[in-house]
Motif scaffolding. Structure first.
Motif, PDB file in Angstrom:
ATOM      1  N   ILE A   1       0.694  -1.278   0.111  1.00  0.00           N
ATOM      2  CA  ILE A   1      -0.048  -0.031   0.016  1.00  0.00           C
ATOM      3  C   ILE A   1       0.757   1.326  -0.080  1.00  0.00           C
ATOM      4  CG2 ILE A   1      -1.556   1.384   1.129  1.00  0.00           C
ATOM      5  CD1 ILE A   1      -2.844  -1.242   2.307  1.00  0.00           C
ATOM      6  N   GLN A   2       1.772   1.167   0.864  1.00  0.00           N
ATOM      7  CA  GLN A   2       2.835   2.473   0.671  1.00  0.00           C
ATOM      8  C   GLN A   2       3.620   2.608  -0.495  1.00  0.00           C
ATOM      9  OE1 GLN A   2       5.392   2.255   4.416  1.00  0.00           O
ATOM     10  NE2 GLN A   2       3.867   0.830   5.175  1.00  0.00           N
ATOM     11  N   ASP A   3       3.962   1.469  -1.043  1.00  0.00           N
ATOM     12  CA  ASP A   3       4.483   1.513  -2.360  1.00  0.00           C
ATOM     13  C   ASP A   3       3.633   2.221  -3.446  1.00  0.00           C
ATOM     14  OD1 ASP A   3       6.829   0.288  -1.361  1.00  0.00           O
ATOM     15  OD2 ASP A   3       6.139  -1.624  -1.906  1.00  0.00           O
ATOM     16  N   LEU A   4       2.281   1.559  -3.529  1.00  0.00           N
ATOM     17  CA  LEU A   4       1.349   2.206  -4.423  1.00  0.00           C
ATOM     18  C   LEU A   4       1.118   3.960  -4.203  1.00  0.00           C
ATOM     19  CD1 LEU A   4      -0.885   1.806  -6.540  1.00  0.00           C
ATOM     20  CD2 LEU A   4      -2.309   1.303  -4.825  1.00  0.00           C
ATOM     21  N   MET A   5       1.150   4.417  -2.957  1.00  0.00           N
ATOM     22  CA  MET A   5       0.993   5.557  -2.585  1.00  0.00           C
ATOM     23  C   MET A   5       2.019   6.603  -3.047  1.00  0.00           C
ATOM     24  SD  MET A   5      -0.862   5.448   1.147  1.00  0.00           S
ATOM     25  CE  MET A   5      -2.425   4.805   1.332  1.00  0.00           C
ATOM     26  N   LEU A   6       3.272   6.006  -2.724  1.00  0.00           N
ATOM     27  CA  LEU A   6       4.503   6.593  -3.188  1.00  0.00           C
ATOM     28  C   LEU A   6       4.791   6.794  -4.679  1.00  0.00           C
ATOM     29  CD1 LEU A   6       8.220   6.125  -1.327  1.00  0.00           C
ATOM     30  CD2 LEU A   6       7.702   6.234  -3.735  1.00  0.00           C
ATOM     31  N   LEU A   7       4.265   5.723  -5.271  1.00  0.00           N
ATOM     32  CA  LEU A   7       4.656   5.752  -6.727  1.00  0.00           C
ATOM     33  C   LEU A   7       3.638   6.386  -7.492  1.00  0.00           C
ATOM     34  CD1 LEU A   7       5.486   1.951  -7.410  1.00  0.00           C
ATOM     35  CD2 LEU A   7       7.007   4.264  -7.526  1.00  0.00           C
ATOM     36  N   ARG A   8       2.372   6.446  -6.741  1.00  0.00           N
ATOM     37  CA  ARG A   8       1.307   7.206  -7.579  1.00  0.00           C
ATOM     38  C   ARG A   8       1.233   8.811  -7.081  1.00  0.00           C
ATOM     39  NH1 ARG A   8      -1.628  10.190  -9.423  1.00  0.00           N
ATOM     40  NH2 ARG A   8      -3.947   9.954 -10.190  1.00  0.00           N
ATOM     41  N   TRP A   9       1.541   9.013  -5.826  1.00  0.00           N
ATOM     42  CA  TRP A   9       1.349  10.447  -5.548  1.00  0.00           C
ATOM     43  C   TRP A   9       2.782  11.282  -5.084  1.00  0.00           C
ATOM     44  CZ3 TRP A   9      -2.573   8.179  -1.612  1.00  0.00           C
ATOM     45  CH2 TRP A   9      -3.720   8.049  -2.179  1.00  0.00           C
ATOM     46  N   LEU A  10       3.818  10.727  -5.115  1.00  0.00           N
ATOM     47  CA  LEU A  10       5.025  11.348  -4.910  1.00  0.00           C
ATOM     48  C   LEU A  10       5.883  11.194  -6.526  1.00  0.00           C
ATOM     49  CD1 LEU A  10       6.047  10.676  -1.438  1.00  0.00           C
ATOM     50  CD2 LEU A  10       4.685  12.676  -2.398  1.00  0.00           C
ATOM     51  N   PRO A  11       5.370  11.604  -7.571  1.00  0.00           N
ATOM     52  CA  PRO A  11       6.179  11.063  -8.774  1.00  0.00           C
ATOM     53  C   PRO A  11       7.529  11.556  -8.900  1.00  0.00           C
ATOM     54  CG  PRO A  11       4.682  12.884  -9.066  1.00  0.00           C
ATOM     55  CD  PRO A  11       4.468  12.391  -7.792  1.00  0.00           C
ATOM     56  N   TRP A  12       8.267  12.646  -8.018  1.00  0.00           N
ATOM     57  CA  TRP A  12       9.125  13.244  -8.108  1.00  0.00           C
ATOM     58  C   TRP A  12      10.236  12.301  -7.217  1.00  0.00           C
ATOM     59  CZ3 TRP A  12       5.304  15.081  -5.557  1.00  0.00           C
ATOM     60  CH2 TRP A  12       5.277  15.135  -4.048  1.00  0.00           C
ATOM     61  N   ILE A  13       9.953  11.415  -6.557  1.00  0.00           N
ATOM     62  CA  ILE A  13      10.812  10.360  -5.759  1.00  0.00           C
ATOM     63  C   ILE A  13      11.154   9.510  -6.746  1.00  0.00           C
ATOM     64  CG2 ILE A  13      10.839   9.025  -3.838  1.00  0.00           C
ATOM     65  CD1 ILE A  13      10.753  11.761  -3.109  1.00  0.00           C
ATOM     66  N   GLU A  14      12.540   9.355  -7.041  1.00  0.00           N
ATOM     67  CA  GLU A  14      12.973   8.581  -7.923  1.00  0.00           C
ATOM     68  C   GLU A  14      13.352   7.161  -7.263  1.00  0.00           C
ATOM     69  OE1 GLU A  14      12.809   8.350 -11.247  1.00  0.00           O
ATOM     70  OE2 GLU A  14      12.185  10.251 -11.346  1.00  0.00           O
ATOM     71  N   THR A  15      14.152   7.294  -6.157  1.00  0.00           N
ATOM     72  CA  THR A  15      14.488   5.886  -5.244  1.00  0.00           C
ATOM     73  C   THR A  15      13.941   6.409  -3.900  1.00  0.00           C
ATOM     74  OG1 THR A  15      16.689   7.063  -5.075  1.00  0.00           O
ATOM     75  CG2 THR A  15      16.424   5.440  -6.732  1.00  0.00           C
ATOM     76  N   TYR A  16      13.959   5.141  -3.299  1.00  0.00           N
ATOM     77  CA  TYR A  16      13.580   5.050  -1.788  1.00  0.00           C
ATOM     78  C   TYR A  16      14.132   3.842  -0.934  1.00  0.00           C
ATOM     79  CZ  TYR A  16      10.244   5.075   2.366  1.00  0.00           C
ATOM     80  OH  TYR A  16       9.901   5.031   3.887  1.00  0.00           O
ATOM     81  N   CYS A  17      14.424   3.960   0.131  1.00  0.00           N
ATOM     82  CA  CYS A  17      14.696   2.744   1.118  1.00  0.00           C
ATOM     83  C   CYS A  17      14.450   2.755   2.665  1.00  0.00           C
ATOM     84  CB  CYS A  17      16.117   2.342   0.932  1.00  0.00           C
ATOM     85  SG  CYS A  17      17.407   3.643   1.582  1.00  0.00           S
ATOM     86  N   GLY A  18      14.176   1.979   3.340  1.00  0.00           N
ATOM     87  CA  GLY A  18      14.050   2.054   4.857  1.00  0.00           C
ATOM     88  C   GLY A  18      12.855   1.679   5.188  1.00  0.00           C
ATOM     89  N   LEU A  19      12.870   1.634   6.802  1.00  0.00           N
ATOM     90  CA  LEU A  19      11.819   0.849   7.502  1.00  0.00           C
ATOM     91  C   LEU A  19      10.446   1.912   8.031  1.00  0.00           C
ATOM     92  CD1 LEU A  19      13.128  -2.103   9.356  1.00  0.00           C
ATOM     93  CD2 LEU A  19      11.348  -2.286   7.805  1.00  0.00           C
TER      94      LEU A  19
END
Length: 205
Positions: A101-119
């Motif tokens: 769910i977090q991945d979907l939100m991040l990819l859909r609503w934060l299009p400027w974020i290219e990479t992400y990592c962490g808990l």
């Protein structure tokens, strides 16, 4: 039988929180073996679009630097026991669903974020789910106040554009914390009716 703690199992026996220890050990091992932010495992928008779907899971378990790792593993060690005595399938399903769910939100609503990592996002999901289940089990509104305080902290972080209590090599992403808190709350809804989970009286492995 008296209500028992997370780390005990009746008759005075001490039982370790194996799920928590296992997940913490996995996180530490990935860093020790692969180093900070291994290129093949971080959540990378372009790589996922090219079919590297495993990054939707692995991106949450790798970290940008040692401080990032220590902060997140400490949080995991504190928050994971909130689910330690719940049935194993519920904990596993909760973790996987919260990550996706977090991945979907991040990819859909934060299009400027290219990479992400962490808990950190997943930790906020565990916080939300844990507080709501504890509130259901005990009726104590203090757990709702803790959840409200966490939401308020995230709102301040988003307004400031930075995390309040951490400064890591990969800049913290407060929006991911918000996505985590929201995903944890949403995933707790079917658990709150008590049909899938009962108030635990002893440790379940």
């Amino acid at each position: 039988m008296a209500e028992q703690g997370v780390f005990t199992l009746g008759h005075g026996r001490y039982d370790l929180p194996w799920r928590t220890l296992g997940l913490t050990g996995l996180t530490l091992a990935l860093y020790l073996l692969l180093g900070p932010a291994p290129q093949a495992l971080v959540l990378d928008r372009e790589a996922i679009a090219a079919g590297e779907w495993w990054r939707l899971i692995t991106g949450h378990w790798v970290h940008g630097d040692l401080q990032h790792l220590l902060l997140d593993t400490a949080g995991l060690f504190i928050l994971s026991p909130l689910f330690e005595r719940r049935p194993a399938w519920i904990y596993g399903a909760f973790l996987v669903a919260a990550m996706l769910i977090q991945d979907l939100m991040l990819l859909r609503w934060l299009p400027w974020i290219e990479t992400y990592c962490g808990l950190s996002g997943l930790l906020n999901a565990l916080l939300a789910g844990g507080m709501l289940l504890l509130w259901r089990d005990s009726g104590d509104r203090l757990y709702l106040l803790v959840l409200a305080a966490a939401a308020g902290k995230i709102a301040v972080e988003i307004s400031l554009g930075q995390a309040l209590f951490s400064d890591t090599l990969w800049p913290p992403l407060p929006e991911a914390h918000a996505f985590g808190l929201l995903s944890g709350a949403l995933l707790s809804i079917p658990l709150l009716n008590g049909r899938l989970t009962q108030k635990p009286s002893q440790f379940s492995g």
